[in-house]
Scaffold this motif. Structure first.
Motif: not given
Length: 482
Positions: A44, A46, A63, A65, A67, A78, A115
């Motif tokens: 993934d 980020a 933030v 992510v 995937y 996401r 994260l």
């Protein structure tokens, strides 16, 4: 190039739009990706938008992510997180810059990548810009909930969380987190980390000499001992009147007690960092990008420089002959060394063609394309048994056939670069940020890896609108990590 553009180069590469830059995770097992927040076996990616509005609050930041999967990054898959997201500590406030630093590792040992997010502008009580670090926890459904990482020395600095990187510095099998501040030192917080906020002990890490800025911080294993080494770049003042500076670097090798600061390994300076194995010998190389000109930094160059330091059984081998010292006038490097191009504004190392050698991606953030100023470019140089190959290098811009978008003035394409495999096929994808696309909104481009390296067939590009976010100034795509 306009002077303000050069000044922005410093901003882009000292923690606000950099991701610094790049490899910040614990060294990954050969059987799995470096960042897998949902445990599905696909890597993934980020990233952050640290200047974005959240609920109308400017520069609060968020933030995200995206995937990975068999067809690459899919923005429909996401997770987007701000400090107003349920389960995340604190609240979104103006100028918090949530996401101005990121790091990835399995911090609680549950098999899911977590994260770590820095918010260096956050006010902590009456401490303006005290800063905060939040761990967002991986799970079968992706990132959810968060826990604050306690600052061990609140009164000693501001901007806790300005830089982040993760690694197993003491080799105990538990991931540790290195946290930079607004001062000339950092802290290594030892794992394990828990969802209730407990951690191991903290170790203060200082630069070998008094510095006024730590620009970059990354971790990797340069000597193959299964302990992470910590690399910092920092700047010192040249004159008592505080005019002029010199960028320097240092590596501290991992040890049973954490980074060994008693034997600093001197390195070239720089504003961006990446660690990875370029020559396939099992030792990580260190790539240091330096965008500064000599006018701004005594160690700078005309259009930017990237120095690659070889790893070995004894750690980084710097001396008088690094593995590679690259400008756009070097053999095999496309383009020309022109003033203030920002060559080396971002760097990343990963194997895009599956040959067992790490390739080197370089952002040239202020490269002109034709007569279009500051549109930005990226260069990919192949790895080989001899190190950085001087043959087969490729340039990608938004004017390259098959790359989405258009080469426009001040897009800053290449402000972040990342080589990491998100398709589980053994070929790292090439993910690139245009940090100032559409006058500061920002956008990300993803190119698939293949047996011949990155290909534009099936390339994807997405911005905040693709993630259901407001299209506004925010530096979308800062701090790519995966």
């Amino acid at each position: 190039m306009r002077r303000r553009t050069l000044l922005l180069a410093a901003t882009l590469t000292t923690g606000l739009l950099t991701a610094l830059p790049t490899t910040t995770a614990t060294a990954a097992p050969a059987t799995g990706p470096k960042a897998d927040f949902n445990g599905d076996g696909y890597g993934d990616v980020a990233f952050a938008a640290p200047y974005a509005k959240v609920d109308g609050l400017g520069m609060a930041g968020y933030v995200a992510v995206v995937y990975g999967g068999a067809t690459g990054l899919d923005p429909a898959k996401r997770t987007v997180v701000s400090q107003n997201t349920a389960g995340v500590p604190g609240e979104a406030e103006a100028e918090d810059t949530f996401g101005d630093a990121l790091a990835v590792a399995d911090l609680n040992g549950d098999g899911y990548t977590d994260l770590a997010v820095g918010s260096s502008g956050e006010d902590v009580g009456t401490d303006g810009d005290g800063g905060s670090v939040t761990v967002l926890w991986g799970s079968a459904s992706g990132l959810k909930n968060g826990t604050t990482v306690k600052d061990p020395a609140v009164s000693a600095h501001d901007n806790w969380g300005r830089l982040l990187t993760a690694g197993d510095f003491d080799g105990d099998g538990k991931a540790d987190l290195a946290v930079g501040t607004g001062s000339s030192h950092a802290y290594v917080i030892r794992g394990p980390f828990t969802t209730t906020g407990t951690t191991g002990a903290a170790q203060k890490i200082s630069t070998p000499e008094t510095a006024y800025s730590v620009d970059a911080m990354k971790a990797g294993d340069t000597n193959g001992d299964n302990r992470s080494d910590l690399v910092l770049t920092y700047r010192v003042r040249l004159n008592e009147d505080e005019s002029g500076s010199w960028s320097k670097g240092v590596a501290y090798l991992g040890s049973p007690t954490g980074p060994d600061t008693s034997v600093p390994r001197a390195l070239n300076g720089g504003t961006s960092l990446a660690l990875g194995d370029i020559d396939g010998d099992g030792y990580d190389e260190i790539a240091l990008g330096n965008v500064f000109s000599k006018e701004d930094d005594h160690s700078g160059s005309l259009g930017g420089r990237v120095v690659v330091v070889r790893g070995s059984e004894g750690g980084p081998v710097n001396g008088d002959a690094p593995m590679a010292e690259l400008t756009q006038d070097s053999e095999g490097v496309p383009g020309a060394d022109e003033a203030n191009d920002g060559f080396g504004g971002s760097v990343s190392i990963g194997d895009t063609n599956g040959d067992g050698y790490g390739d080197l991606a370089i952002g040239v953030v202020f490269e002109d394309v034709g007569t279009t100023e500051d549109t930005g470019a990226t260069i990919l140089m192949n790895g080989s048994a001899a190190g950085v190959s001087r043959t087969g290098a490729r340039t990608f811009t938004q004017a390259t056939a098959g790359v989405p978008g258009a080469a426009e003035a001040m897009d800053y394409f290449g402000s972040e670069v990342l080589l990491t495999d998100v398709t589980k096929d053994g070929h790292a994808e090439f993910t690139i940020t245009a940090g100032f696309e559409d006058e500061g909104i920002g956008a990300i481009t993803a190119l698939r890896g293949s047996a011949t390296g990155p290909v534009t067939d099936g390339a994807r590009s997405f911005g905040p609108g693709s993630l259901g976010q407001t299209r506004s100034y925010g530096a979308f795509g800062a701090n790519l990590i995966g």
